[in-house]
Design a protein around this motif. Sequence first.
Motif, PDB file in Angstrom:
ATOM      1  N   LEU A 206     -33.514  -4.016   2.081  1.00 19.79           N
ATOM      2  CA  LEU A 206     -32.383  -3.360   2.716  1.00 19.79           C
ATOM      3  C   LEU A 206     -31.304  -3.001   1.691  1.00 19.79           C
ATOM      4  CD1 LEU A 206     -30.805  -2.566   5.348  1.00 19.79           C
ATOM      5  CD2 LEU A 206     -29.849  -4.868   5.227  1.00 19.79           C
ATOM      6  N   TRP A 207     -30.962  -3.924   0.810  1.00 21.26           N
ATOM      7  CA  TRP A 207     -29.946  -3.672  -0.206  1.00 21.26           C
ATOM      8  C   TRP A 207     -30.399  -2.611  -1.197  1.00 21.26           C
ATOM      9  CZ3 TRP A 207     -25.076  -4.639   0.231  1.00 21.26           C
ATOM     10  CH2 TRP A 207     -24.636  -5.713   0.991  1.00 21.26           C
ATOM     11  N   LEU A 208     -31.694  -2.610  -1.517  1.00 19.77           N
ATOM     12  CA  LEU A 208     -32.235  -1.600  -2.427  1.00 19.77           C
ATOM     13  C   LEU A 208     -32.115  -0.214  -1.815  1.00 19.77           C
ATOM     14  CD1 LEU A 208     -33.835  -1.211  -5.113  1.00 19.77           C
ATOM     15  CD2 LEU A 208     -35.894  -1.334  -3.730  1.00 19.77           C
ATOM     16  N   ARG A 209     -32.480  -0.090  -0.559  1.00 20.62           N
ATOM     17  CA  ARG A 209     -32.379   1.205   0.117  1.00 20.62           C
ATOM     18  C   ARG A 209     -30.924   1.615   0.325  1.00 20.62           C
ATOM     19  NH1 ARG A 209     -37.215   0.480   4.539  1.00 20.62           N
ATOM     20  NH2 ARG A 209     -38.897   0.671   3.028  1.00 20.62           N
ATOM     21  N   LEU A 210     -30.067   0.646   0.651  1.00 20.81           N
ATOM     22  CA  LEU A 210     -28.650   0.948   0.820  1.00 20.81           C
ATOM     23  C   LEU A 210     -28.037   1.428  -0.500  1.00 20.81           C
ATOM     24  CD1 LEU A 210     -26.176   0.851   2.736  1.00 20.81           C
ATOM     25  CD2 LEU A 210     -25.728  -1.420   1.804  1.00 20.81           C
ATOM     26  N   GLY A 211     -28.429   0.803  -1.605  1.00 23.36           N
ATOM     27  CA  GLY A 211     -27.929   1.232  -2.913  1.00 23.36           C
ATOM     28  C   GLY A 211     -28.368   2.647  -3.252  1.00 23.36           C
ATOM     29  N   ALA A 212     -29.634   2.970  -2.966  1.00 21.81           N
ATOM     30  CA  ALA A 212     -30.112   4.324  -3.235  1.00 21.81           C
ATOM     31  C   ALA A 212     -29.399   5.340  -2.349  1.00 21.81           C
ATOM     32  CB  ALA A 212     -31.622   4.395  -3.021  1.00 21.81           C
ATOM     33  N   LEU A 213     -29.197   4.993  -1.081  1.00 21.99           N
ATOM     34  CA  LEU A 213     -28.508   5.895  -0.159  1.00 21.99           C
ATOM     35  C   LEU A 213     -27.044   6.086  -0.556  1.00 21.99           C
ATOM     36  CD1 LEU A 213     -28.783   7.500   2.496  1.00 21.99           C
ATOM     37  CD2 LEU A 213     -27.956   5.452   3.662  1.00 21.99           C
TER      38      LEU A 213
ATOM     39  N   PHE B 220     -28.712  -0.616  -6.569  1.00 20.39           N
ATOM     40  CA  PHE B 220     -30.097  -0.208  -6.762  1.00 20.39           C
ATOM     41  C   PHE B 220     -30.688  -0.853  -8.015  1.00 20.39           C
ATOM     42  CE2 PHE B 220     -33.362   2.663  -8.376  1.00 20.39           C
ATOM     43  CZ  PHE B 220     -34.176   2.759  -7.264  1.00 20.39           C
ATOM     44  N   LEU B 221     -29.940  -0.833  -9.088  1.00 19.03           N
ATOM     45  CA  LEU B 221     -30.424  -1.421 -10.340  1.00 19.03           C
ATOM     46  C   LEU B 221     -30.624  -2.924 -10.208  1.00 19.03           C
ATOM     47  CD1 LEU B 221     -31.084  -0.754 -13.305  1.00 19.03           C
ATOM     48  CD2 LEU B 221     -28.715  -1.294 -13.835  1.00 19.03           C
ATOM     49  N   ARG B 222     -29.696  -3.597  -9.568  1.00 19.69           N
ATOM     50  CA  ARG B 222     -29.789  -5.057  -9.425  1.00 19.69           C
ATOM     51  C   ARG B 222     -31.024  -5.452  -8.618  1.00 19.69           C
ATOM     52  NH1 ARG B 222     -30.621  -9.517  -6.637  1.00 19.69           N
ATOM     53  NH2 ARG B 222     -29.055 -11.107  -6.570  1.00 19.69           N
ATOM     54  N   TYR B 223     -31.255  -4.821  -7.486  1.00 18.10           N
ATOM     55  CA  TYR B 223     -32.371  -5.233  -6.639  1.00 18.10           C
ATOM     56  C   TYR B 223     -33.716  -4.708  -7.123  1.00 18.10           C
ATOM     57  CZ  TYR B 223     -29.254  -7.598  -3.527  1.00 18.10           C
ATOM     58  OH  TYR B 223     -28.334  -8.490  -3.020  1.00 18.10           O
TER      59      TYR B 223
END
Length: 159
Positions: free
Chosen positions: A36-43, A89-92
């Motif tokens: 979820l955090w990865l997708r939220l970061g990309a969005l 995005f980078l972190r996750y």
Amino acid sequence: MTTTPVPASSADRAERFARELAELRIPDPAASRATLWLRLGALLMLAGLVLAGLAFPLAHATDSALGQGDALALGLGGVAAAVVGGALFLRYSLTGFLRFWLARQSYDLDRLGERLTDPPATPAPPPATTAVAMPVTPAVTSEGEPRHGVVARTDPAPR
């Protein structure tokens, strides 16, 4: 009679690695949260870039200082959102990669430990040679200087 182990192919090693990794049964309690955090970061990164890109024509389309200030605030918010989204995005994404890398390092160190603790195989005897052993003179003197073909003297050094 001991048998020497045959080196496994890379496919066998990969299968064994996947099997042993599954045997560890280490569940990731936050796998869905990380996704979820990865997708939220990309969005967030994409939305921030779009907002910052739209703010430029909005600021130049009007002569009103109030309208330009709103567009500049929108652009600055977009840049901030893009930076925060990129960091998320980078972190996750690095977390997933480094988790796999750590498991791989652990596996390789385990294999190295097994190889080092296994009893060594008996070495084959060296082949018999018929050459006569010649005395070898050292290539370096006792002082550490190279000889360069100088014949060693047996008399004491002159004073």
